[in-house]
Motif scaffolding. Structure first.
Motif, PDB file in Angstrom:
ATOM      1  N   ASN A  29       0.837  -1.202   0.000  1.00  0.00           N
ATOM      2  CA  ASN A  29       0.000   0.000   0.000  1.00  0.00           C
ATOM      3  C   ASN A  29       0.869   1.248   0.000  1.00  0.00           C
ATOM      4  OD1 ASN A  29      -2.555  -1.248  -0.038  1.00  0.00           O
ATOM      5  ND2 ASN A  29      -2.522  -1.542   2.180  1.00  0.00           N
ATOM      6  N   PHE A  30       1.933   1.223   0.798  1.00  0.00           N
ATOM      7  CA  PHE A  30       2.857   2.353   0.789  1.00  0.00           C
ATOM      8  C   PHE A  30       3.491   2.511  -0.584  1.00  0.00           C
ATOM      9  CE2 PHE A  30       7.396   3.375   0.830  1.00  0.00           C
ATOM     10  CZ  PHE A  30       7.323   4.727   1.146  1.00  0.00           C
ATOM     11  N   LEU A  31       3.938   1.411  -1.156  1.00  0.00           N
ATOM     12  CA  LEU A  31       4.610   1.478  -2.451  1.00  0.00           C
ATOM     13  C   LEU A  31       3.661   1.989  -3.526  1.00  0.00           C
ATOM     14  CD1 LEU A  31       7.447   0.921  -3.468  1.00  0.00           C
ATOM     15  CD2 LEU A  31       6.685  -1.333  -4.209  1.00  0.00           C
ATOM     16  N   ALA A  32       2.390   1.633  -3.428  1.00  0.00           N
ATOM     17  CA  ALA A  32       1.410   2.127  -4.392  1.00  0.00           C
ATOM     18  C   ALA A  32       1.178   3.626  -4.232  1.00  0.00           C
ATOM     19  CB  ALA A  32       0.095   1.377  -4.237  1.00  0.00           C
ATOM     20  N   ASP A  33       1.246   4.120  -2.990  1.00  0.00           N
ATOM     21  CA  ASP A  33       0.927   5.519  -2.703  1.00  0.00           C
ATOM     22  C   ASP A  33       2.107   6.467  -2.848  1.00  0.00           C
ATOM     23  OD1 ASP A  33      -1.665   4.792  -2.146  1.00  0.00           O
ATOM     24  OD2 ASP A  33      -1.380   4.708   0.022  1.00  0.00           O
ATOM     25  N   VAL A  34       3.331   5.970  -2.627  1.00  0.00           N
ATOM     26  CA  VAL A  34       4.494   6.850  -2.630  1.00  0.00           C
ATOM     27  C   VAL A  34       4.770   7.351  -4.052  1.00  0.00           C
ATOM     28  CG1 VAL A  34       6.216   5.038  -3.023  1.00  0.00           C
ATOM     29  CG2 VAL A  34       6.844   7.087  -1.729  1.00  0.00           C
ATOM     30  N   PRO A  35       5.156   8.614  -4.214  1.00  0.00           N
ATOM     31  CA  PRO A  35       5.461   9.121  -5.560  1.00  0.00           C
ATOM     32  C   PRO A  35       6.568   8.330  -6.237  1.00  0.00           C
ATOM     33  CG  PRO A  35       5.242  10.936  -4.003  1.00  0.00           C
ATOM     34  CD  PRO A  35       5.240   9.675  -3.190  1.00  0.00           C
ATOM     35  N   ALA A  36       6.401   8.065  -7.528  1.00  0.00           N
ATOM     36  CA  ALA A  36       7.369   7.270  -8.275  1.00  0.00           C
ATOM     37  C   ALA A  36       8.750   7.924  -8.264  1.00  0.00           C
ATOM     38  CB  ALA A  36       6.892   7.063  -9.710  1.00  0.00           C
ATOM     39  N   GLY A  37       8.767   9.248  -8.371  1.00  0.00           N
ATOM     40  CA  GLY A  37      10.050   9.941  -8.377  1.00  0.00           C
ATOM     41  C   GLY A  37      10.829   9.725  -7.102  1.00  0.00           C
ATOM     42  N   PHE A  38      10.137   9.773  -5.970  1.00  0.00           N
ATOM     43  CA  PHE A  38      10.837   9.609  -4.698  1.00  0.00           C
ATOM     44  C   PHE A  38      11.307   8.175  -4.507  1.00  0.00           C
ATOM     45  CE2 PHE A  38      11.375   8.801  -0.210  1.00  0.00           C
ATOM     46  CZ  PHE A  38      12.114   9.903   0.198  1.00  0.00           C
ATOM     47  N   ILE A  39      10.485   7.188  -4.884  1.00  0.00           N
ATOM     48  CA  ILE A  39      10.909   5.804  -4.665  1.00  0.00           C
ATOM     49  C   ILE A  39      12.098   5.473  -5.557  1.00  0.00           C
ATOM     50  CG2 ILE A  39       9.534   4.481  -6.335  1.00  0.00           C
ATOM     51  CD1 ILE A  39       9.996   3.742  -2.568  1.00  0.00           C
ATOM     52  N   GLY A  40      12.179   6.091  -6.743  1.00  0.00           N
ATOM     53  CA  GLY A  40      13.356   5.915  -7.577  1.00  0.00           C
ATOM     54  C   GLY A  40      14.588   6.526  -6.926  1.00  0.00           C
ATOM     55  N   ARG A  41      14.408   7.699  -6.379  1.00  0.00           N
ATOM     56  CA  ARG A  41      15.499   8.371  -5.662  1.00  0.00           C
ATOM     57  C   ARG A  41      15.940   7.531  -4.461  1.00  0.00           C
ATOM     58  NH1 ARG A  41      16.332  14.397  -4.324  1.00  0.00           N
ATOM     59  NH2 ARG A  41      17.315  14.419  -2.278  1.00  0.00           N
ATOM     60  N   ASN A  81      -4.274  -9.139   0.274  1.00  0.00           N
ATOM     61  CA  ASN A  81      -4.344  -7.687   0.439  1.00  0.00           C
ATOM     62  C   ASN A  81      -3.242  -6.960  -0.332  1.00  0.00           C
ATOM     63  OD1 ASN A  81      -6.574  -7.713   2.308  1.00  0.00           O
ATOM     64  ND2 ASN A  81      -5.151  -8.501   3.842  1.00  0.00           N
ATOM     65  N   MET A  82      -2.608  -7.650  -1.266  1.00  0.00           N
ATOM     66  CA  MET A  82      -1.549  -7.011  -2.040  1.00  0.00           C
ATOM     67  C   MET A  82      -2.144  -5.961  -2.971  1.00  0.00           C
ATOM     68  SD  MET A  82       1.304  -8.701  -4.553  1.00  0.00           S
ATOM     69  CE  MET A  82       2.339  -9.193  -3.184  1.00  0.00           C
ATOM     70  N   ASN A  83      -1.512  -4.797  -2.983  1.00  0.00           N
ATOM     71  CA  ASN A  83      -1.962  -3.695  -3.839  1.00  0.00           C
ATOM     72  C   ASN A  83      -1.260  -3.808  -5.185  1.00  0.00           C
ATOM     73  OD1 ASN A  83      -2.594  -1.200  -5.038  1.00  0.00           O
ATOM     74  ND2 ASN A  83      -2.776  -0.228  -3.028  1.00  0.00           N
ATOM     75  N   ILE A  84      -2.018  -4.144  -6.211  1.00  0.00           N
ATOM     76  CA  ILE A  84      -1.442  -4.378  -7.538  1.00  0.00           C
ATOM     77  C   ILE A  84      -0.840  -3.106  -8.119  1.00  0.00           C
ATOM     78  CG2 ILE A  84      -3.479  -3.878  -8.920  1.00  0.00           C
ATOM     79  CD1 ILE A  84      -1.136  -6.910  -9.331  1.00  0.00           C
ATOM     80  N   LYS A  85      -1.263  -1.944  -7.601  1.00  0.00           N
ATOM     81  CA  LYS A  85      -0.721  -0.674  -8.089  1.00  0.00           C
ATOM     82  C   LYS A  85       0.746  -0.485  -7.700  1.00  0.00           C
ATOM     83  CE  LYS A  85      -5.180   1.729  -8.018  1.00  0.00           C
ATOM     84  NZ  LYS A  85      -5.966   2.846  -7.434  1.00  0.00           N
ATOM     85  N   ALA A  86       1.244  -1.354  -6.823  1.00  0.00           N
ATOM     86  CA  ALA A  86       2.646  -1.258  -6.411  1.00  0.00           C
ATOM     87  C   ALA A  86       3.586  -1.833  -7.464  1.00  0.00           C
ATOM     88  CB  ALA A  86       2.856  -1.991  -5.083  1.00  0.00           C
ATOM     89  N   LEU A  87       3.089  -2.664  -8.367  1.00  0.00           N
ATOM     90  CA  LEU A  87       3.961  -3.345  -9.323  1.00  0.00           C
ATOM     91  C   LEU A  87       4.783  -2.388 -10.194  1.00  0.00           C
ATOM     92  CD1 LEU A  87       1.789  -6.402 -10.423  1.00  0.00           C
ATOM     93  CD2 LEU A  87       3.697  -6.342  -8.816  1.00  0.00           C
ATOM     94  N   PRO A  88       4.210  -1.280 -10.699  1.00  0.00           N
ATOM     95  CA  PRO A  88       5.048  -0.359 -11.482  1.00  0.00           C
ATOM     96  C   PRO A  88       6.219   0.221 -10.683  1.00  0.00           C
ATOM     97  CG  PRO A  88       2.725   0.067 -11.882  1.00  0.00           C
ATOM     98  CD  PRO A  88       2.789  -0.891 -10.737  1.00  0.00           C
ATOM     99  N   LYS A  89       6.036   0.392  -9.374  1.00  0.00           N
ATOM    100  CA  LYS A  89       7.125   0.916  -8.541  1.00  0.00           C
ATOM    101  C   LYS A  89       8.223  -0.137  -8.377  1.00  0.00           C
ATOM    102  CE  LYS A  89       4.441   4.493  -7.813  1.00  0.00           C
ATOM    103  NZ  LYS A  89       3.746   4.688  -6.541  1.00  0.00           N
TER     104      LYS A  89
END
Length: 310
Positions: free
Chosen positions: A135-147, A187-195
């Motif tokens: 859920n965190f990975l799905a919500d966190v901005p992509a730019g920041f998680i890359g950083r 409960n896995m958030n599938i939106k996390a996969l792109p991150k």
């Protein structure tokens, strides 16, 4: 060597060129004479391209392209252009950019730690993937998680470099243990996969050949269906390094590559820290599963101000 590795929490403020493998270490690299020759040739070709050209770096890029020197050269140019353009790696190394948010996030994402050595004397990187919040990975901005991925990789590189300098030998690889025991597929958030894909591509495209093998342990049955979805994210060479073990043969597989003294008791080994069978808090525990809301909000605010660039 006692098997200890520097903490990822702090390093001296030094640019990469001061901790890179000395040229004299070329002779002690575990590679063929042909690889050494190609690495020298690659170094000559890249003379006018900014970036480290120490023996370990050259061998990493050469092997990432299976000895094809033209492809290795192109990969190096592309990777170094990206690394220098965003400035994250050098900024984290020299402490010239603010990493306070990344240090706050360390306790939660990724739930990992460097601890011990494998039987070849290389570092072991423990990743409690199952505790990571999708859920965190799905919500966190992509730019920041890359950083943050660059931040994490830089800290690992620093640990390998500092240990290599201390021991007088090149440390090129690490063994990665990915523990899926606590993963909740319902409960896995599938939106996390792109991150996940962002993080995987940064490692493989810009910081290649740091991983010697990946051992996935305590994988539930549902993982095998998920693996068919996520495996294309990884290069063929990385997929070839992955082994999957279920709960019945976890310790047998781990013991093949790691002395029991470095395997946590929770995984069938002998290592225990501060009364914890999983060597917590050195290796993050269940507290990593919930990232504080205020931290996520601070990350979003920072990302908005920085323009969200990876």
């Amino acid at each position: 060597a006692d098997g200890r590795l520097p903490s990822l929490q702090g390093f001296p403020s030094r640019p990469a060129k001061e901790t890179a493998a000395p040229d004299a270490w070329e002779a002690s690299l575990k590679c063929t004479d042909e690889e050494r020759r190609l690495c020298r040739e690659l170094r000559k070709r890249l003379a006018n391209t900014p970036g480290l050209k120490d023996p370990v770096t050259m061998l990493r890029f050469l092997r990432a392209r299976k000895g094809r020197i033209d492809d290795a050269e192109a990969m190096y140019v592309s990777a170094m252009r990206w690394r220098h353009a965003n400035g994250f790696e050098n900024g984290f190394r020299t402490q010239s950019i603010d990493d306070s948010l990344h240090r706050r996030l360390d306790a939660y994402w990724p739930p990992t730690a460097l601890m011990g050595r494998d039987r070849d004397g290389d570092a072991v990187y423990w990743n409690r993937v199952g505790l990571g919040s999708t859920n965190f990975l799905a919500d966190v901005p992509a730019g920041f998680i890359g950083r943050h991925e660059v931040y994490t990789i830089t800290r690992i590189l620093q640990a390998l470099e500092e240990t290599g300098l201390r021991e007088g030998r090149p440390l090129m690889y690490m063994t990665v243990i990915a523990d899926l025991a606590d993963i909740d597929f319902r409960n896995m958030n599938i939106k996390a996969l792109p991150k996940y894909k962002i993080c995987a591509r940064i490692l493989e495209d810009c910081f290649p050949e740091m991983v010697k093998r990946i051992i996935i342990v305590r994988a539930p049955r549902a993982f095998y269906a998920l693996w068919r979805l996520i495996s294309p994210v990884f290069d063929e060479g990385t997929r070839a390094k992955i082994q999957i073990a279920d709960s019945r043969n976890t310790v047998d597989v781990l013991s093949k590559y790691i002395e029991p003294e470095w395997i946590p008791e929770a995984l069938g080994g002998l290592s225990r820290v501060a009364g914890s069978s999983y060597c917590e808090p050195l290796v993050p525990g269940p507290s990593a599963m919930v990232v504080p809301r205020e931290l996520l909000e601070d990350i979003r605010e920072f990302d908005a101000k920085s323009g969200g660039q990876v």
